[in-house]
Design an enzyme around this catalytic site. Structure first.
Site: not given
Ligand code: 5GP
Ligand code: ZN
Length: 112
Positions: A3, A29, A45, A98
């Site tokens: 994860c 992000d 988690h 998140h």
């Molecule tokens: P979701 O689309 O699940 O609501 O948001 C996931 C967020 O995680 C996205 O805005 C994406 O840019 C961010 N994200 C994905 N992988 C990483 C990472 O490895 N590091 C950081 N800082 N953000 C990430």
């Molecule tokens: Zn996790």
């Protein structure tokens, strides 16, 4: 467990951390959608909001409390948005619950 947010919380993957305590991590992000775009992640988690249980109520209250605290610290006096994307239709791409904290520009409503 494979994860990405657990790995970030465990510092196995680097991130720019803006707040940390024993329960949560707040970091920038990778692909910011606003001048301020932070992710608030519980260290525990939990796959999605659907998997929250009664024992997590205090944890999620803590997340909201710190969201407002960090928004103030980031100077978002004109407002901001706290968003949870849940499941496929909600646009969730990372399977570790998140909240997005977005601010620093006027945000549109409704989101797409
Ligand atoms: P979701 O689309 O699940 O609501 O948001 C996931 C967020 O995680 C996205 O805005 C994406 O840019 C961010 N994200 C994905 N992988 C990483 C990472 O490895 N590091 C950081 N800082 N953000 C990430
Ligand atoms: Zn996790």
């Amino acid at each position: 467990m494979d994860c990405i947010f657990c790995k970030i919380a465990n510092k196995e993957i680097p991130s720019t951390v803006v707040y940390e305590d024993e329960k949560i991590l707040i970091f920038e992000d990778l692909e910011p959608q606003a001048p301020v775009h932070l992710l608030i992640v519980p260290k525990k988690h939990i796959e999605s909001l659907n998997d929250m249980t009664e024992e997590d109520i205090e944890l999620f209250g803590h997340i909201m409390h710190k969201a407002a605290f960090i928004a103030k610290e980031k100077g978002l006096t004109k407002g901001y948005r706290v968003v949870n994307n849940c499941g496929v239709d909600g646009g969730q791409t990372v399977g570790h619950v998140h909240y997005h904290l977005l601010g620093g520009r006027e945000l549109q409503w409704p989101p797409g």
